[in-house]
Design a protein around this motif. Structure first.
Motif, PDB file in Angstrom:
ATOM      1  N   ASN A 132     -34.226  52.672   4.905  1.00 31.73           N
ATOM      2  CA  ASN A 132     -33.567  51.594   4.171  1.00 31.73           C
ATOM      3  C   ASN A 132     -33.367  51.990   2.717  1.00 31.73           C
ATOM      4  OD1 ASN A 132     -33.498  50.013   6.393  1.00 31.73           O
ATOM      5  ND2 ASN A 132     -35.341  48.854   5.898  1.00 31.73           N
TER       6      ASN A 132
ATOM      7  N   ASN B 230     -30.493  54.320   2.311  1.00 33.26           N
ATOM      8  CA  ASN B 230     -29.235  53.569   2.424  1.00 33.26           C
ATOM      9  C   ASN B 230     -28.913  52.793   1.161  1.00 33.26           C
ATOM     10  OD1 ASN B 230     -27.619  53.786   4.734  1.00 33.26           O
ATOM     11  ND2 ASN B 230     -29.220  52.866   5.990  1.00 33.26           N
ATOM     12  N   LEU B 231     -29.960  52.179   0.606  1.00 37.20           N
ATOM     13  CA  LEU B 231     -29.755  51.386  -0.615  1.00 37.20           C
ATOM     14  C   LEU B 231     -29.318  52.281  -1.775  1.00 37.20           C
ATOM     15  CD1 LEU B 231     -32.807  48.953  -0.425  1.00 37.20           C
ATOM     16  CD2 LEU B 231     -30.402  48.306  -0.419  1.00 37.20           C
TER      17      LEU B 231
ATOM     18  N   SER C 149     -25.609  53.505  -1.093  1.00 33.15           N
ATOM     19  CA  SER C 149     -24.567  52.498  -1.341  1.00 33.15           C
ATOM     20  C   SER C 149     -24.556  52.113  -2.813  1.00 33.15           C
ATOM     21  CB  SER C 149     -24.738  51.276  -0.440  1.00 33.15           C
ATOM     22  OG  SER C 149     -25.992  50.700  -0.634  1.00 33.15           O
TER      23      SER C 149
ATOM     24  N   ASN D 221     -28.423  47.159  -6.385  1.00 28.11           N
ATOM     25  CA  ASN D 221     -28.730  47.162  -4.948  1.00 28.11           C
ATOM     26  C   ASN D 221     -30.227  46.977  -4.684  1.00 28.11           C
ATOM     27  OD1 ASN D 221     -26.452  47.246  -3.454  1.00 28.11           O
ATOM     28  ND2 ASN D 221     -26.757  49.294  -2.657  1.00 28.11           N
TER      29      ASN D 221
END
Lengths: 379, 291
Positions: free
Chosen positions: B3, B6-7, B10, B252
């Motif tokens: 996770n 991904n954070l 992005s 984010n």
């Protein structure tokens, strides 16, 4: 002779305005979200209301009187919505239509109720018709009608044990989240991630990461149209493959257009859709598309139905009576066979809630496909 | 961990967009003391140029080129000649107020001419996912980041390694001395406006497929890029890059680990901290001014 002429003149002076009043157009004011985050909702509602008004006027109007519809823009701001409903009341309309956002309805409904003017709106939050505003009427299902059907589908059809819930933090979203959480819990389904988002939010990357972290068997999405499309795009970008379930706002035509391929596979309960196996709905969708060059979503159907609800109630009264309209709407059953503009048989209860058929639909190849018709609850 | 990757990724993709827009802020400030409060709307408008061209039946690559050309004309040449030049002689503040008015004008015009509703915008980048250390990585996110960073590197190379670039830097450092040395200062300033227009157009083409094309789409981007420019250092291009990327990641992480509701506040806390403890920005250079 002079006396006779004078009498005629005086009579004409007093009677002419009264005659003119009798034939004056019936004024409806639509207070809707024509700009701001809710522009999709309000524009669909407005365009369809205009379509219905044009149809009815072309056939002679209501009880021989034409309808005049005026549109006010709330800018998707509840404060502006309340001020505009007050402005609408000051213009003494026959009925008020809108707003579409539950938060805006909630703050403006007391004004319409106090004035005794029927308010035919698009809000879906469960509480709206439970707050005692006796002039408020829905054009679609409330969450208390739709969420049990969705929870049942998630628990029994998908056999999901863990669900992530992504919702928008406004009156609409919170009402839906509370209702679906209650219904899911009652069916033994655990909410593993409860993710609130903001109205108008553009970036859903972090929210999707949070949803994935609970390893859900399905994700329930309850956002407004534009946010639904952005969330679907982000879910696709992050490779989420579990079933995406929602209500009308997840699989509406506008969402499919905005989300593109990312909408494929999404599914949910839908109260109103032009893709339903129903000739009246299809005919309405065709007329709308010919006039506006796009496919209407459920908000469009709401605006169309709203005008026809007012027409049916007025014809039931047999007179144009502003104060009598709310009572005429309560308990009214309108049959599509007698009034095709109402699209499907419809019953309005004493609280302003509706009962009629609804649908279970999937998005397949960029199109909404209705898989099942769910009957009226009273059947 | 997946996770977190991904954070970060992005966040970098969004941050790279912020950086492109923030560089525009710093370029205009350095060469013409223009603070463009319509910068967010400058990111929104090119998307509508492209959509209008697509509606005429043009293919996407042509529409993107037309969008870029129209952006450079309207947001570069016309912006400078019709608004900045006449107002700048009255000082920085009247010009800043004019750009605020321009921001409202652009939003309302797009709303009236096109629509208040969001429109889908086609992506020219590849889509799909790849697995990286067990994390499902979006190819689109990686592409946005790579594309934006390549654009920034190309700009840096142009400024550092070409004669025109060095003349633009000279103009930014001291326009009077540059003029004495024979640098066509006015032309260099015009180049800066054209580069800014090209950068916002690129940012628009990259972000609109994700955020959708909408008249209000520039509000968030403009504010984020302005904060990024200040955090990084308003007088340094590398500052705008660092500020943009940092802001994208912080935004984010805040949304994921603090709260979505407070995500908007976290960059502002960062801004306050920078103003208090390093007013010239993380990568900026302290400048002395005569009062």
């Amino acid at each position: 002779m002079k006396l006779f002429a004078a009498t005629l003149l005086v009579s004409a002076t007093f009677v002419a305005p009264a005659l003119a009043q009798t034939n004056a157009p019936i004024k409806i004011i639509n207070v809707g979200e024509l700009s701001g985050p809710g522009a999709t909702v309000g524009t669909n509602f407005k365009n369809s209301a205009d379509l219905a008004v044009a149809e009815i006027n072309a056939k002679g109007g209501i009880l021989g009187r034409k309808i005049e519809i005026v549109h006010f823009d709330t800018q998707t701001n509840p404060g502006v919505a309340r001020a505009l409903v007050q402005k609408a009341i000051d213009e003494n309309p026959y009925a008020i239509m809108g707003p579409g956002y539950s938060g805006s309805v909630k703050v403006s409904a007391p004004l319409a109720a106090q004035a005794g003017i029927a308010q035919v709106m698009g809000g879906e939050a469960a509480e709206l018709t439970q707050l005692g505003f006796n002039t408020l009427f829905r054009t679609s299902f409330g969450q208390q009608s739709s969420m049990p059907k969705i929870a049942k589908y998630i628990a029994e059809n998908l056999k999901a044990k863990n669900v992530a819930v992504i919702w928008v933090n406004n009156d609409f979203g919170k009402g839906g989240r509370d209702m679906v959480t209650k219904e899911l819990t009652a069916r033994g389904v655990k909410v593993t991630a409860d993710i609130s988002t903001e109205a108008g939010q553009a970036d859903f990357a972090a929210d999707v990461v949070k949803a994935k972290s609970g390893n859900p068997d399905a994700i329930f999405i309850y956002l407004n149209e534009e946010e639904s499309a952005r969330a679907l795009r982000e879910l696709k970008r992050q490779g989420v493959t579990v079933p995406l379930v929602g209500e009308t706002t997840l699989i509406g035509q506008k969402v499919i257009e905005l989300a593109g391929d990312a909408a494929n596979g999404a599914r949910g309960h839908i109260g109103l859709t032009v893709d339903a196996p129903n000739d009246n709905l299809k005919a309405y969708g065709k007329k709308f598309q010919e006039k506006y060059n796009y496919i209407p979503d459920h908000n469009g159907i709401k605006g169309y139905l709203g005008v026809y609800m007012i027409k049916a109630a007025t014809e039931k009264m047999g007179k144009v009576d502003q104060k009598g309209l709310p009572d005429a709407l309560k308990g009214l059953t309108i049959l599509a066979a007698k009034e095709p503009g109402i699209l499907m048989d419809l019953t309005i209860d004493k609280n302003g809630d509706l009962d009629r058929d609804s649908f279970l639909a999937f998005v397949e190849n960029g199109k909404q496909v209705v898989k099942e018709t769910l009957p009226k609850m009273s059947k | 961990m997946m996770n977190f990757i991904n954070l970060i990724l992005s966040g970098l993709a969004t941050g790279a967009i912020y950086a492109l827009v923030a560089i525009g802020f710093t370029l205009l400030w350095q060469t013409s003391q223009t603070i463009n409060f319509a910068q967010g709307e400058f990111v929104m408008v090119p998307a509508f140029f492209v959509l209008a061209t697509l509606n005429l039946g043009m293919p996407l690559p042509i529409a993107l080129l037309v969008g870029l050309a129209l952006s450079m004309l309207v947001l570069g040449v016309l912006f400078k000649n019709l608004l900045v030049d006449p107002m700048l002689r009255h000082g920085v503040l009247p010009l800043a107020i004019c750009t605020m008015a321009l921001s409202i004008f652009l939003k309302e015009t797009v709303k009236e001419v096109y629509s208040a509703e969001a429109s889908p915008f086609p992506s020219f980048l590849p889509e799909g996912n790849l697995i990286f250390f067990g994390a499902n990585i979006s190819i689109q996110s990686v592409s946005i980041f790579v594309f934006a960073i390549c654009a920034v590197l190309a700009l840096q190379a142009f400024l550092a390694r070409t004669s025109t670039g060095r003349q633009m830097q000279a103009t930014a450092q001291n326009p009077y001395v540059a003029k004495l040395l024979g640098v066509p200062v006015e032309r260099m300033i015009m180049y800066t406006f054209l580069i800014n227009a090209a950068l916002v157009a690129l940012a628009s083409f990259l972000i609109s497929p994700v955020y959708l094309a909408k008249f209000s789409a520039g509000e968030t981007l403009g504010l984020a890029a302005f904060i990024a420019a200040i955090v990084g250092g308003f007088n340094q291009i590398r500052g705008a890059i660092v500020g943009g990327l940092l802001l994208g990641i912080v935004d984010n992480l805040a949304a994921a680990y603090i709260s979505t509701q407070y995500r908007g506040a976290v960059p502002l806390f960062l801004l306050i901290a920078v103003i208090l403890f390093r007013p010239q920005g993380l990568m900026g250079r302290a400048e002395e001014r005569t009062v």
